[in-house]
Design a protein around this motif. Structure first.
Motif, PDB file in Angstrom:
ATOM      1  N   GLY A  51      23.701  61.313   9.493  1.00  0.00           N
ATOM      2  CA  GLY A  51      22.633  60.874   8.622  1.00  0.00           C
ATOM      3  C   GLY A  51      21.395  60.502   9.244  1.00  0.00           C
ATOM      4  O   GLY A  51      21.432  60.033  10.321  1.00  0.00           O
ATOM      5  N   THR A  52      20.645  60.053   8.542  1.00  0.00           N
ATOM      6  CA  THR A  52      19.285  59.387   9.070  1.00  0.00           C
ATOM      7  C   THR A  52      19.204  58.059   8.383  1.00  0.00           C
ATOM      8  O   THR A  52      18.191  57.216   8.604  1.00  0.00           O
ATOM      9  CB  THR A  52      18.135  60.310   8.316  1.00  0.00           C
ATOM     10  OG1 THR A  52      17.901  60.173   7.016  1.00  0.00           O
ATOM     11  CG2 THR A  52      18.224  61.587   8.939  1.00  0.00           C
ATOM     12  N   THR A  62      27.940  55.556  -3.676  1.00  0.00           N
ATOM     13  CA  THR A  62      28.247  56.763  -3.159  1.00  0.00           C
ATOM     14  C   THR A  62      27.136  57.383  -2.468  1.00  0.00           C
ATOM     15  O   THR A  62      26.141  57.549  -3.412  1.00  0.00           O
ATOM     16  CB  THR A  62      29.384  57.620  -3.519  1.00  0.00           C
ATOM     17  OG1 THR A  62      30.415  56.918  -3.733  1.00  0.00           O
ATOM     18  CG2 THR A  62      29.485  58.940  -2.563  1.00  0.00           C
ATOM     19  N   ILE A  63      26.733  57.824  -1.304  1.00  0.00           N
ATOM     20  CA  ILE A  63      25.263  58.541  -0.932  1.00  0.00           C
ATOM     21  C   ILE A  63      25.628  59.859  -0.367  1.00  0.00           C
ATOM     22  O   ILE A  63      27.091  59.870   0.268  1.00  0.00           O
ATOM     23  CB  ILE A  63      24.605  57.646  -0.077  1.00  0.00           C
ATOM     24  CG1 ILE A  63      25.313  57.570   1.288  1.00  0.00           C
ATOM     25  CG2 ILE A  63      24.173  56.416  -0.725  1.00  0.00           C
ATOM     26  CD1 ILE A  63      24.522  56.848   2.363  1.00  0.00           C
ATOM     27  N   VAL A  64      24.760  60.744  -0.556  1.00  0.00           N
ATOM     28  CA  VAL A  64      24.900  61.921   0.326  1.00  0.00           C
ATOM     29  C   VAL A  64      23.621  61.898   1.254  1.00  0.00           C
ATOM     30  O   VAL A  64      22.460  61.826   0.990  1.00  0.00           O
ATOM     31  CB  VAL A  64      24.682  63.280  -0.656  1.00  0.00           C
ATOM     32  CG1 VAL A  64      24.526  64.571   0.180  1.00  0.00           C
ATOM     33  CG2 VAL A  64      25.759  63.411  -1.592  1.00  0.00           C
ATOM     34  N   THR A  65      24.056  62.139   2.497  1.00  0.00           N
ATOM     35  CA  THR A  65      23.109  61.887   3.470  1.00  0.00           C
ATOM     36  C   THR A  65      22.369  63.422   3.686  1.00  0.00           C
ATOM     37  O   THR A  65      22.762  64.384   3.305  1.00  0.00           O
ATOM     38  CB  THR A  65      23.847  61.753   4.880  1.00  0.00           C
ATOM     39  OG1 THR A  65      24.488  62.730   5.363  1.00  0.00           O
ATOM     40  CG2 THR A  65      24.709  60.474   5.048  1.00  0.00           C
ATOM     41  N   ALA A 105      26.149  70.910  -6.847  1.00  0.00           N
ATOM     42  CA  ALA A 105      27.281  70.539  -6.262  1.00  0.00           C
ATOM     43  C   ALA A 105      27.463  69.394  -5.582  1.00  0.00           C
ATOM     44  O   ALA A 105      28.584  68.544  -5.626  1.00  0.00           O
ATOM     45  CB  ALA A 105      27.308  71.571  -5.014  1.00  0.00           C
ATOM     46  N   VAL A 106      26.410  68.681  -4.715  1.00  0.00           N
ATOM     47  CA  VAL A 106      26.552  67.357  -4.052  1.00  0.00           C
ATOM     48  C   VAL A 106      26.614  66.312  -4.968  1.00  0.00           C
ATOM     49  O   VAL A 106      27.320  65.268  -4.678  1.00  0.00           O
ATOM     50  CB  VAL A 106      25.563  67.217  -3.076  1.00  0.00           C
ATOM     51  CG1 VAL A 106      25.562  68.283  -1.910  1.00  0.00           C
ATOM     52  CG2 VAL A 106      24.109  67.225  -3.632  1.00  0.00           C
ATOM     53  N   ARG A 634      14.164  64.097  -3.636  1.00  0.00           N
ATOM     54  CA  ARG A 634      13.753  65.322  -3.308  1.00  0.00           C
ATOM     55  C   ARG A 634      12.669  65.483  -2.173  1.00  0.00           C
ATOM     56  O   ARG A 634      12.939  66.660  -1.419  1.00  0.00           O
ATOM     57  CB  ARG A 634      13.024  65.765  -4.485  1.00  0.00           C
ATOM     58  CG  ARG A 634      14.121  66.276  -5.717  1.00  0.00           C
ATOM     59  CD  ARG A 634      13.376  66.932  -6.762  1.00  0.00           C
ATOM     60  NE  ARG A 634      14.353  67.078  -8.089  1.00  0.00           N
ATOM     61  CZ  ARG A 634      15.246  68.087  -8.095  1.00  0.00           C
ATOM     62  NH1 ARG A 634      15.149  68.976  -7.365  1.00  0.00           N
ATOM     63  NH2 ARG A 634      15.880  68.034  -8.972  1.00  0.00           N
ATOM     64  N   THR A 635      12.085  64.654  -1.752  1.00  0.00           N
ATOM     65  CA  THR A 635      11.194  64.734  -0.537  1.00  0.00           C
ATOM     66  C   THR A 635      11.938  64.719   0.681  1.00  0.00           C
ATOM     67  O   THR A 635      11.941  65.439   1.591  1.00  0.00           O
ATOM     68  CB  THR A 635      10.232  63.547  -0.562  1.00  0.00           C
ATOM     69  OG1 THR A 635       9.511  63.455  -1.611  1.00  0.00           O
ATOM     70  CG2 THR A 635       9.331  63.808   0.941  1.00  0.00           C
ATOM     71  N   LEU A 636      13.167  63.755   0.614  1.00  0.00           N
ATOM     72  CA  LEU A 636      14.055  63.797   1.816  1.00  0.00           C
ATOM     73  C   LEU A 636      14.654  65.122   1.925  1.00  0.00           C
ATOM     74  O   LEU A 636      15.127  65.319   3.013  1.00  0.00           O
ATOM     75  CB  LEU A 636      14.934  62.505   1.718  1.00  0.00           C
ATOM     76  CG  LEU A 636      15.931  62.133   2.822  1.00  0.00           C
ATOM     77  CD1 LEU A 636      14.932  62.004   4.169  1.00  0.00           C
ATOM     78  CD2 LEU A 636      16.594  61.026   2.716  1.00  0.00           C
ATOM     79  N   ALA A 637      15.299  65.575   0.697  1.00  0.00           N
ATOM     80  CA  ALA A 637      16.019  66.884   0.632  1.00  0.00           C
ATOM     81  C   ALA A 637      15.210  68.109   1.054  1.00  0.00           C
ATOM     82  O   ALA A 637      16.086  68.967   2.170  1.00  0.00           O
ATOM     83  CB  ALA A 637      16.719  67.145  -0.609  1.00  0.00           C
TER      84      ALA A 637
END
Length: 643
Positions: A51-52, A62-65, A105-106, A634-637
């Motif tokens: 992750g960053t 809960t997070i998704v990196t 999905a995520v 969305r920017t990070l994605a």
């Protein structure tokens, strides 16, 4: 998480089995996203959970990196690419909605993880160890967990043991929720009965098939029409990117040298395996079957006195074709007794005494004798040389592979390496991503074409690429020699194609309009026979058409149209080819009110129950998203997938 649990002896992992059984719907399948993605060939490096420090998706706590999102995105890209047999570009991925599918999905996975956290769900070290040990990915040839294989596979994808175990734990914990909600769910019989009746319903349909031949030919387009059509459809006339590729293929067949095999060796092999080239004697046999031995003995006496076998057959009311039991060797005879008796007859046309057949007493006649034969050495020499040379070549493939690798490492070109091993360097002057030449012909001769094309369209010109494996005994080295960029073909270059496309579109429109006009007449009361007579066509009948009854004429669209109304319902639909139109009228609806749930196969019952379970899981995920809230960066994605 310590790595020691993976040494637990192999045992049936109940949770893993449940997870596999549950992985039938899209929600259940997404539970494996992180784990499966970790083994994708996407150039993974570093920790899966490195992750960053920021989250692409947050569901509660809960997070998704970014790294997890990137892996899930790449998995979606790879799956869709396999379905389309191409390597997707970023623009194509967006057009197919890959980013949104990945977010779905995520987010669903994160929602289940958050619910598991809230419920304090966990997994014992022992159960986790059994899950890992039961994974066939890490088994040896005897089906047992191999510690070295485990370490080697994880190392090959740049994944630490701790990361893998953490991922496996997360998947297993999610599965506890899935199995609690949907595992073992069976659709009720009332619903299955309704489904069986729906599927079993059929219809009788009268129709005429309207083809382009029934219409006047389309006139030639004007220059203005051609230009307008070309301008509106420019994307259809784009020449794709082409690449010039050279490749060197190495398989056993490429290095065989039959002439190098000594004649003495070939002859010795022939003599040692002569039985393989010998065809046993076969006999064509007829038989008379009797109800009891007394009748058989009486017939045998008459035959011995000169009576005809065929006359005896006629007395039994049997024709010559009823007598023949076939041609066979003694070894392949229907029974040992029949084989011994038939092969004891000295000449064709001779008969046996009474034989105890498998189903009662019989008398046999040998209608023909096909003597045994042996292929001579001269007949077999060429094939034996080829087979022996091929066997030697299999043993030499790896040596030749190493020689080619050494030559390339020493600075030789691919062509020079090919020449040194007396192999052919093949040049493909131009090919696109889908394997087509500029004239549209699909190249069917490319070795491992899918992998070769994918690698070639990702590589730079002149860059040395690693060889690809061809099965377990072959290799192909390749490189890109030149790139022809995608370009818009000018109208003058594609004029004939544009005219043909314009005519085809005009004909389709005219055919559709005419068919619609005729269908309206049918709805207003004209008979199908009257309309068919005007067109010089015959009225065809399709009886007992079912919802899954697609065929050469009634494709999916036509079947759906036929089931779109009650008896008397009329309409128009494209045929299975799409080139013609079906003007139809439903003449009878054959209901299936007597069909019950038992009419469904076990697979159909299971599939329907699985779909209900998927719907329930969908509702659960939707509720969890609302309950815990979802935040998306969305920017990070975008940054995550642009690495």
């Amino acid at each position: 998480m310590p790595a020691s649990p993976i040494a637990v002896p192999q045992a049936g992992a109940y949770m893993l089995n449940t997870l596999r059984k549950g992985a039938r719907g899209w929600v259940a399948k997404l539970l494996l996203v992180l784990l499966v993605a970790a083994f994708g060939a996407w150039g993974i490096s570093g920790s899966m959970f490195s992750g960053t420090g920021s989250a692409v998706v947050s569901v509660g706590e809960t997070i998704v990196t970014p790294n997890e999102y990137r892996l899930a995105y790449n998995r979606q890209m790879a799956t869709l690419g396999r379905q389309l047999n191409t390597q997707l570009t970023s623009e194509q991925a967006r057009a197919f909605g890959v980013p949104e599918r990945t977010f779905g999905a995520v987010i669903a996975g994160a929602a289940l993880d958050e619910e598991a956290r809230k419920m304090n769900l966990g997994l014992s070290d022992e159960r986790l160890a059994r899950l890992v040990a039961d994974d066939p990915t890490f088994h040896d040839f005897n089906g047992r967990f191999d510690r070295n294989n485990f370490a080697r596979i994880l190392s090959s994808v740049g994944m630490s043991e701790a990361d893998y175990i953490a991922s496996r734990s997360k998947v297993a914990v999610r599965s506890q929720i899935v199995e609690a909600v949907a595992d073992g769910l069976d659709a009720p019989d009332a619903l299955l009965t309704a489904l069986a009746q729906y599927q079993a319903e059929s219809r009788d349909v009268a129709y005429i098939l309207l083809t382009p031949d029934a219409l006047d030919p389309v006139a030639e387009p004007t220059n203005a029409e051609i230009s307008a059509f070309y301008d509106a459809q420019k994307s259809r006339y784009v020449a794709p990117e082409y690449r010039k590729i050279t490749y060197l293929k190495l398989e056993p067949e490429d290095i065989t040298d039959p002439e190098a095999i000594a004649e003495d060796a070939v002859r010795a092999d022939y003599e040692a395996n002569k039985d393989r080239y010998t065809t046993a004697e076969t006999r064509t046999v007829d038989q008379l079957v009797f109800s009891d031995r007394e009748a058989a003995e009486s017939a045998a006496e008459r035959l011995a006195s000169g009576a005809s076998f065929d006359t005896s057959a006629e007395e039994q009311g049997r024709s010559p074709s009823d007598l023949r039991i076939g041609s066979f060797s003694q070894e392949d005879a229907p029974s040992d007794a029949i084989g011994e008796a038939a092969f004891a007859v000295s000449a064709a046309g001779g008969t046996t005494g009474v034989v105890d057949g498998p189903f009662g007493p019989v008398i046999l006649r040998v209608a023909a004798i096909n003597p045994a034969s042996v292929k001579s050495f001269e007949e077999m020499e060429a094939e034996l040389r080829r087979q022996m040379a091929l066997a030697e070549a299999y043993d030499q493939v790896l040596n030749v592979h190493d020689s080619i690798e050494d030559a390339l490492a020493g600075g030789s070109s691919l062509g020079e390496a090919a020449t040194s091993q007396r192999l052919d360097l093949v040049t493909v002057e131009a090919i696109d991503r889908t394997g087509r030449d500029p004239d549209g012909t699909v190249r069917s001769d490319l070795p491992v074409s899918r992998d070769l094309l994918q690698g070639a369209f990702e590589a730079e010109v002149g860059v040395e690429l690693p060889p690809l494996a061809i099965g377990s005994d072959g290799f192909v080295w390749y490189q890109v020699e030149a790139v022809t960029e995608e370009r818009q073909r000018p109208l003058d270059e594609v004029r004939e194609t544009v005219i043909a496309d314009w005519k085809s579109e005009q004909m389709a429109e005219a055919l559709g309009a005419r068919a619609t006009e005729l269908a309206e007449r049918l709805k207003e009361g004209d008979s199908l026979e009257e309309i068919a007579g005007e067109l010089g066509l015959a009225v065809e009948q399709k009886y007992a058409l079912q919802r899954d009854g697609q065929g050469p004429v009634f494709g999916e669209a036509a079947v759906q149209a036929a089931f779109g109304g009650p008896a008397g319902h009329a309409g128009v639909a494209s045929d299975a080819s799409g080139a013609n139109r079906i003007i139809f009228q439903v003449t009878a609806v054959n209901d299936a009110s007597d069909a019950s749930a038992e009419a469904l196969s076990e697979a159909e019952r299971s599939n329907f129950s699985s779909r209900i379970a998927d719907d329930i899981l969908d509702q659960l995920v939707a509720d969890l998203r609302t309950r815990y809230g979802v935040e998306v960066n969305r920017t990070l994605a975008e940054r995550a997938i642009s690495y």
